[in-house]
Design a protein around this motif. Structure first.
Motif, PDB file in Angstrom:
ATOM      1  N   SER A 131       2.307   4.559  -7.249  1.00  0.00           N
ATOM      2  CA  SER A 131       2.970   2.992  -7.154  1.00  0.00           C
ATOM      3  C   SER A 131       2.934   2.138  -5.795  1.00  0.00           C
ATOM      4  CB  SER A 131       3.884   3.521  -8.900  1.00  0.00           C
ATOM      5  OG  SER A 131       5.585   3.936  -7.874  1.00  0.00           O
ATOM      6  N   PRO A 132       2.105   1.652  -5.460  1.00  0.00           N
ATOM      7  CA  PRO A 132       2.993   1.243  -4.364  1.00  0.00           C
ATOM      8  C   PRO A 132       4.357  -0.192  -4.453  1.00  0.00           C
ATOM      9  CG  PRO A 132       1.223  -0.088  -4.659  1.00  0.00           C
ATOM     10  CD  PRO A 132       1.295   1.100  -6.319  1.00  0.00           C
ATOM     11  N   MET A 161       6.597  -3.943  -9.566  1.00  0.00           N
ATOM     12  CA  MET A 161       5.895  -3.361  -9.456  1.00  0.00           C
ATOM     13  C   MET A 161       5.910  -2.065 -10.958  1.00  0.00           C
ATOM     14  SD  MET A 161       8.752  -1.388  -5.994  1.00  0.00           S
ATOM     15  CE  MET A 161       9.903  -1.251  -7.420  1.00  0.00           C
ATOM     16  N   GLU A 162       4.916  -1.768 -10.830  1.00  0.00           N
ATOM     17  CA  GLU A 162       5.214  -0.435 -11.807  1.00  0.00           C
ATOM     18  C   GLU A 162       6.210   0.503 -12.618  1.00  0.00           C
ATOM     19  OE1 GLU A 162       1.371  -0.005 -13.543  1.00  0.00           O
ATOM     20  OE2 GLU A 162       1.811   1.476 -13.442  1.00  0.00           O
ATOM     21  N   GLY A 163       6.252  -0.086 -13.551  1.00  0.00           N
ATOM     22  CA  GLY A 163       7.213   0.538 -13.971  1.00  0.00           C
ATOM     23  C   GLY A 163       8.693   0.465 -14.225  1.00  0.00           C
ATOM     24  N   LYS A 164       9.621  -0.056 -14.860  1.00  0.00           N
ATOM     25  CA  LYS A 164      11.039  -1.025 -14.292  1.00  0.00           C
ATOM     26  C   LYS A 164      11.846   0.952 -14.624  1.00  0.00           C
ATOM     27  CE  LYS A 164      11.191  -4.939 -14.797  1.00  0.00           C
ATOM     28  NZ  LYS A 164      10.012  -5.922 -15.575  1.00  0.00           N
ATOM     29  N   ASN A 165      10.840   1.947 -13.969  1.00  0.00           N
ATOM     30  CA  ASN A 165      11.742   2.944 -13.828  1.00  0.00           C
ATOM     31  C   ASN A 165      12.342   3.865 -15.560  1.00  0.00           C
ATOM     32  OD1 ASN A 165      11.044   3.813 -11.763  1.00  0.00           O
ATOM     33  ND2 ASN A 165      12.996   2.787 -10.613  1.00  0.00           N
ATOM     34  N   PRO A 182       1.417  11.827  -4.725  1.00  0.00           N
ATOM     35  CA  PRO A 182       0.982  11.315  -5.376  1.00  0.00           C
ATOM     36  C   PRO A 182      -0.530  10.430  -6.080  1.00  0.00           C
ATOM     37  CG  PRO A 182       1.512   9.517  -4.167  1.00  0.00           C
ATOM     38  CD  PRO A 182       1.988  10.719  -3.507  1.00  0.00           C
ATOM     39  N   THR A 183      -0.650  10.632  -7.639  1.00  0.00           N
ATOM     40  CA  THR A 183      -2.069  10.234  -8.124  1.00  0.00           C
ATOM     41  C   THR A 183      -2.226   9.263  -7.937  1.00  0.00           C
ATOM     42  OG1 THR A 183      -1.256  11.969  -8.831  1.00  0.00           O
ATOM     43  CG2 THR A 183      -3.756  11.357  -9.223  1.00  0.00           C
ATOM     44  N   PHE A 184      -3.425   8.569  -7.131  1.00  0.00           N
ATOM     45  CA  PHE A 184      -4.231   7.493  -7.247  1.00  0.00           C
ATOM     46  C   PHE A 184      -5.864   8.284  -7.504  1.00  0.00           C
ATOM     47  CE2 PHE A 184      -5.735   3.719  -4.264  1.00  0.00           C
ATOM     48  CZ  PHE A 184      -5.448   2.518  -5.365  1.00  0.00           C
ATOM     49  N   THR A 196       1.280  -1.479   0.056  1.00  0.00           N
ATOM     50  CA  THR A 196      -0.241  -0.183   0.219  1.00  0.00           C
ATOM     51  C   THR A 196       0.964   1.438   0.664  1.00  0.00           C
ATOM     52  OG1 THR A 196      -0.081  -0.260   2.250  1.00  0.00           O
ATOM     53  CG2 THR A 196      -2.047  -1.260   0.806  1.00  0.00           C
ATOM     54  N   VAL A 197       1.951   1.578   0.003  1.00  0.00           N
ATOM     55  CA  VAL A 197       2.693   2.656   0.782  1.00  0.00           C
ATOM     56  C   VAL A 197       3.895   2.833  -0.885  1.00  0.00           C
ATOM     57  CG1 VAL A 197       4.532   3.148   2.197  1.00  0.00           C
ATOM     58  CG2 VAL A 197       3.375   1.197   2.788  1.00  0.00           C
TER      59      VAL A 197
END
Lengths: 353, 642, 72, 229
Positions: B631-632, B637-641, B335-337, B29-30
């Motif tokens: 992106s918790p 994880m979302e996107g590999k940066n 961040p936008t959720f 969640t974080v």
């Protein structure tokens, strides 16, 4: 019309590349890093990542950074060259690249002159120019200076012309500088010759090259004054074709006798700023201070092209300068950081932030 | 809707860090915040936590990356990769590392050797062709030369401008070799002359040292070609080239074999190690003091309790979760959720194509979800086309499950096809006027207008503009709202002024055309006079020019009608052309082709233009963007940066 | 006799709009291709940017359609 | 201790030796004083040059660092290829108080930028400066080599002289003196003995004169018995 369309593509790519240049903040954060390894880690998060990773296989610490930076410069310049080659006349890119060729040829000649082992010479080459690695390796294989020149001629590489012409003088005097001057002058002559046209691009490029010639000449003049070179010899070290300072004016500068007086003569020209360095610099005749100012001027001018015509060579010039500056700055930071130089001094040494 | 976010600070004893991270990782969640950026180097109490064991993984990754780089590009085999992935995922970190090391041991030196050998060969080929060029130029001279035993051949290159040097050389050679020499010249190119010199070997040394001091170049060839006839050298070069080509091919094959065996596993391993690296790199975002660690992050308000509970269950009061009060104006960093219903979700990706909204902005995705399909439908407006698009979207969606972006795209198309069908009924279109021709369907009459798109052009134009007015006004209103949340008085005035001025302008124009009482012109002018100063106050003098661009924006909505028209006309052409054919089958074929073309256009053009209407005309009124997506910290994880 | 004025006018209105759009899009397109090659994440922007000049041809189309239909 | 022949001749010789040794000692002392003076003079010089060298080395290192940082290390190395060459020096000698000291030819290593073998056009002033500083450092090193060798030699000479003086003063002179003393003592003793014997003889003669009959009874006095008694 065709060229402007291509410029749309090429310049968009170059702008994209520019947007990946590191900002001032990143340089600042590099300055604040505790040691070389931390700098490497930080650079590993930037577009330098690939080069850093490749370099890390064989090198560690400072060498890793420096090798990576060198590879990056070579890759970037080759990329720009291939972009231009694919999309339009590559003559401008050639001018930008050829300075590396000159550097490489000089290094090979110098190395051959003192019979340095080939591996040492190869280690000092930066294959960012038109002469690719294959050519350079083959050149280094030659047994002596003459062999290098002959091979250049065999391969119909234009740099053999000035070298052949001055080889005799070199072998009589045993002074490599003779050929180096010839090579330097030849480079600028060729550059000016390619951009003699009347198009906007030629004009822009001419302005940049001529300014570079000016800056180089001023630097030479300063050295000449400092080392009291007789006026008769002065001509030998001056490059014709400057933007503001022609040969006559340069000779007058040398005649001034002291740096201070020479700089006074520059009043009214774009190089007026040189008169404003701290007073003691004049007395100590510290060329590097003037040089730094000149370089800043050149870099500001170079990167300033970004604000020029978006559908012209200006963008590429701006990028090349910005990229070069960035690499220089990273190198300054990492080397001085390793030598434990105070942050304040590092910031002063940075070429242009 | 954008979810409310809470900034949290997790503090605990350092010994528990690993477990805490594990729990946070599983709770998922974080959204972690990099604390190290806020630590100044001089800070003695709070330090950056150094990454543990990160170096090892990074080295492995670099090596594997190097190997993959050396192998030829191989097509990813998704099934195989999934299987290998599951296999590798089951291993614990030590096993994974040892597996990676095993692979590296097996492949690294081989691939590197092969790659070096290959690049050497390629370099060799490069220089060969350079030599070849010059030899080809001078080869014709060879036939003119006598073949003599005990004689040496050398080739000189002379700049034409210095050609007189040749005579001098000739004279000198006569002296040196006692006239035992031959000299033949020919052009190489516009500036250069090649001179082949043949002389008695006995004088080799003198001749060479003489030439050495002259203003000419000797052609240098690799030592293995020295002293051979040119045609032979050329053959040798040809052979060498063939040989090198073969060697390269052999190396390529070797590499290809390696790739077939290992590529998939390497790719999977790389992905897993990257994941692990990302997991480890998370540690560098934390801060530490002598005995405690500090983690900063954002948690959606509704998950705060869940997060707290997860930690409390394991650690009790040892690990503390602080909710930090962030002043409203600092909330932009949050961040936008999005937490939107399913039918809005696909449209989020459209907004992300440009830039996610900032936390304190109104989330435009529900609005897009509402208007985008309407615009699309108005433009397509054909029952058959709508059905075909719906079918197409469903099929593609089924077929390409692994491409996430395609899923979103197809969802958008599917959702948008519904209003297309609806408007198709309204306009009475089924393959253009085909339905009407067949008598299956007729344009509806509504508000006293028969909505046949060809006849009702003006009403449609007015409708489009009216939608534009509404949409732009909606945008401006949201702009006011955003400005109010931010407490930006200038923007509030700017947007309000714009609304008033545009209203005034519209009233004036409409009144002047006489649709509404002419007296209202005065009202319009008054409104403009009220609006303009507000704009000047809010947006400066140049803000006034914005009025014109806003009017332009409104007019730009005419494209809704125009693209629809284009589509109708093309359908009409298809039907007419098809109908005018004498042979039925040809007619159907032609009509079908044109309709297919039209449908492809209909999927593309209305899509692009609805998107554009939102991105350019609508968003510019309020949208700022540049937010960070929530992106918790959790697996995959979302996107590999990058 | 057929009145050629209207169709010719409509043709010009549409044709010039199309030429204008084509001209603009060719430039934007090549620049956009360059940008996307360097920074794939800007794809969304580029799509919108390429679509912007379409306004011209659409307005041209509207004008020509209106000429033909309304001036009959 | 070496036994000397206790004769007067020997004594005279020893005294002469003592005098000579003492003279030599004084001379050596004087030489040592002079050498020490010279030594300190040179030492001041050396320590000054050393400080200078240290400072120069720091500056040189600094400017090299800047050159390496700003221009790429490979550029610096490339420039160094151009300037790399051997260095030959002529060494002659001179005498300070009999000490041979080298004199190294004062050839300036510092070159003008135009003599370094590279073209000034493309080599930055930073590299020039680094080269210049290192050349300056080399100049200092050569100068220092001369003075430091002189210092070492003189120091050696001082030490040797001191050893000599010490040897004279603490070994040779005391030895000679003790020998002389011994000889003198022996001679004195012998003189006393003679005197006593003479006195004894005289007494006997006197007694004989008193009683002439006793003379026959008395053993005849021979010079040998006098001597042996």
């Amino acid at each position: 019309m065709a060229t402007s369309v291509n410029y749309g593509y090429v310049n968009a790519r170059i702008r994209g590349m520019k947007s990946r240049l590191l900002g001032r903040e990143l340089l600042e954060s590099l300055i604040l890093k505790p040691d070389t390894d931390a700098i490497i880690t930080e650079l590993g998060k930037t577009p330098y990542r690939e080069e850093i990773e490749k370099a890390a296989v064989q090198h560690a610490g400072l060498a890793c950074i420096e090798v990576a930076l060198r590879m990056d410069i070579a890759r970037t310049f080759r990329k720009i060259y291939s972009l231009f080659k694919k999309e339009m006349d590559e003559k401008y890119a050639r001018i930008l690249l050829n300075r590396w060729d000159v550097h490489n040829i000089k290094t090979i000649l110098r190395g051959k002159n003192i019979h340095e082992p080939s591996s040492e010479i190869l280690g000092c080459l930066i294959p960012a120019g038109q002469l690719d690695e294959a050519t350079l390796v083959e050149l280094v294989k030659q047994p002596d200076v003459r062999g290098v020149i002959d091979l250049l001629a065999t391969w119909r590489i234009i740099y053999s012309l000035p070298l052949t012409q001055h080889f005799k003088e070199y072998s009589e005097k045993r002074d490599l500088a003779v050929m180096e001057y010839a090579l330097d002058k030849f480079y600028f002559a060729i550059a000016l010759d390619t951009i003699r046209g009347n198009t906007d691009d030629d004009r822009i490029m001419r302005e940049m090259v001529a300014t570079e010639i000016d800056v180089t000449n001023i630097r030479s003049v300063l050295k000449m004054i400092r080392d009291r070179i007789p006026i008769e010899e002065a001509q030998e070290f001056l490059i014709p074709g400057g933007a503001v300072l022609d040969e006559k004016r340069l000779v007058l500068l040398v005649k001034a006798g002291t740096i201070k007086d020479a700089m006074k003569q520059l009043a009214g020209s774009p190089y007026e700023f040189l008169g404003q360095v701290p007073e003691e610099t004049f007395k100590q005749e510290k060329i590097s201070v003037f040089e730094k100012e000149l370089e800043r001027f050149l870099i500001r001018k170079g990167t300033g092209w970004f604000f020029g015509d978006p559908l012209s060579i200006a963008i590429a010039i701006g990028y090349v300068w910005a990229k070069f500056t960035e690499v220089t700055n990273i190198r300054i930071i990492s080397r001085l950081k390793m030598a434990d130089v105070a942050e304040k001094i590092i910031r002063e040494e940075l070429v242009y932030v | 809707m954008l979810q409310k976010m809470t900034k949290v600070q997790v503090v605990g004893p350092k010994t528990d860090l690993q477990t805490v991270v594990d729990i946070l990782y599983h709770t998922g969640t974080v959204h972690l915040e990099d604390i190290s950026k806020t630590i100044t180097p001089g800070d003695t109490i709070l330090r950056r936590l150094e990454m543990v064991k990160g170096g090892e993984t990074a080295t492995l990754l670099a090596k594997i990356g190097g190997i993959i780089l050396a192998l030829p590009k191989t097509k990813g085999d998704a099934g195989e990769q999934v299987r290998l992935g599951e296999d590798l995922q089951r291993k614990n970190p030590e096993e994974l590392t040892s597996r990676a090391n095993q692979l590296i041991d097996q492949l690294e030196s081989t691939t590197r050797d092969l790659a070096t050998k290959k690049s050497d060969l390629e370099l060799n080929l490069g220089s060969l062709s350079r030599y070849e060029k010059i030899i080809e130029k001078i080869q014709p001279l060879e036939s003119q030369l006598p073949v003599l035993e005990g004689f040496e051949v050398t080739v000189l290159l002379v700049q034409k401008e210095f050609r007189e040097v040749l005579e001098y050389i000739q004279a000198a050679l006569r002296e040196i070799t006692k006239n035992q020499f031959e000299l033949i010249s020919a052009d190489v190119d516009a500036t250069t002359l090649a001179t082949v010199l043949i002389f008695n070997k006995r004088y080799s040394e003198q001749v060479h040292s003489f030439i050495f001091s002259q203003n000419v170049n000797e052609v240098r060839l690799p030592s293995e070609y020295m002293g051979k006839p040119f045609h032979e050298i050329l053959t040798l070069i040809g052979e060498r080239r063939k040989e090198a080509g073969k060697e390269i091919a052999a190396i390529d094959e070797h590499l290809q074999n390696l790739a077939t065996t290992w590529y998939q596993e390497l790719i999977v391993l790389q992905r897993i190690l990257e994941d692990r690296n990302a997991e480890l790199s998370v540690f560098s975002k934390f801060g530490q003091t002598e005995y405690t660690f500090v983690i900063m992050g954002w948690v959606p308000k509704k998950y705060v309790q869940k997060t707290k509970k997860a930690l409390a269950d394991t650690f009790g009061a040892r690990v503390i979760v602080n909710e930090i009060d962030v002043p409203a104006d600092k909330m932009n960093a949050a961040p936008t959720f999005y937490d939107n219903p399913w039918f809005v979700k696909p449209f989020e990706s459209l907004i992300q194509l440009i830039s996610p909204p900032k936390y304190r902005e109104v989330d435009p995705s529900p609005l897009i979800a509402l208007f985008f399909p309407i615009f699309f439908g108005l433009m397509v407006g054909d029952i058959a086309y709508g059905l075909i698009i719906l079918a197409f979207a469903t099929v593609v969606k089924r077929k390409y499950r692994m491409y996430e972006w395609l899923q979103y795209l197809m969802n958008i198309l599917a959702i948008s096809s519904i209003p297309s069908i609806f408007f198709g009924f309204l306009f009475g279109e089924f393959f253009g006027n085909f339905g009407e021709m067949m008598g299956w369907i007729h344009p509806m009459t509504f508000l006293g207008i028969t909505w046949n798109r060809i006849d009702a052009m003006i009403p449609l134009l007015i409708l489009a503009i009216a939608i534009g007015v509404f949409h732009v006004f909606l945008g401006l209103s949201i702009g006011v709202l955003n400005a109010l949340t931010k407490g930006d008085r200038h923007h509030v005035c700017d947007k309000c002024g714009m609304i008033i001025a545009i209203t005034g302008l519209l009233v004036t124009i409409v009144a002047m055309t006489g649709i509404i009482p002419g007296i209202l012109v005065n009202l319009g002018i008054v409104l403009i006079l009220v609006g303009v100063p507000l704009i000047v106050y809010g947006g400066g003098f140049f803000g006034v020019f914005e009025i014109m661009s806003t009017v332009g924006n409104i007019l730009s909505y005419a494209r809704i009608m125009a693209i629809g028209m284009a589509s109708v006309v093309l359908a009409l052409v298809a039907n007419t052309l098809g109908g005018s054919m004498d042979v039925l089958i040809v007619g159907i074929l032609i009509a079908a082709m044109l309709h297919i073309l039209n449908i492809i256009l209909a999927m593309f053009s209305p899509f692009l233009h609805s998107f554009r209407l939102h991105a350019v005309e609508f968003h510019s009124k309020f949208f700022e963007g540049g937010g960070t997506l929530y992106s918790p910290f959790k697996k995959s994880m979302e996107g590999k940066n990058e | 006799m057929v009145d050629w004025g209207i169709p010719i006018g409509a043709g010009i209105a549409f044709g010039l709009g199309a030429v204008g759009t084509g001209f603009a899009q060719s430039k934007i397109g090549s620049a956009g291709a360059g940008t996307i090659a360097e920074r794939p994440e800007t794809f969304g922007y580029m799509v919108v940017l390429v679509a912007i000049p379409e306004t011209l041809v659409i307005l041209g189309f509207v004008v020509s359609a209106m000429m033909i239909i309304m001036l009959k | 201790m070496e036994q000397a022949n206790p004769t007067r001749m020997e004594l005279i010789r020893k005294s002469a030796q003592i005098k000579l040794a003492e003279q030599g000692r004084d001379l050596l002392r004087e030489k040592m004083d002079a050498l020490i003076q010279e030594f300190f003079r040179i030492m001041q010089n050396v320590s000054r040059s050393r400080d200078e060298l240290d400072a120069m080395a720091d500056v040189a290192q600094q400017s090299l660092l800047i050159a390496l940082a700003t221009d790429d290390p490979v550029t610096v190395k490339s420039a160094s290829f151009a300037t790399k060459r051997g260095l030959s020096l002529d060494i002659t000698g001179k005498n300070i108080m009999g000490v041979p000291v080298p004199v190294i030819e004062k050839k300036r290593i510092s070159k003008s930028v135009f003599e370094r073998g590279y073209s000034i056009i493309s080599v930055s002033g930073r590299i020039d400066e680094a080269a210049e500083k290192f050349e300056g450092e080399l100049d200092l090193v050569i100068g220092l080599a001369e003075t430091e060798t002189a210092l070492k030699r003189i120091g050696g000479e001082i030490q040797m002289t001191r050893r000599r003086v010490n040897a004279l003063e603490q070994v040779l002179i005391p030895q000679l003196k003790s020998q002389a003393k011994y000889i003198k003592n022996t001679i004195d003793e012998r003189e006393r003995e003679d005197l006593f014997r003479l006195k004894k003889v005289k007494k006997i003669i006197d007694r004989k004169k008193k009683a002439p009959g006793d003379v026959a009874a008395a053993p005849p006095v021979t010079p040998s018995s006098i001597v042996s008694g």
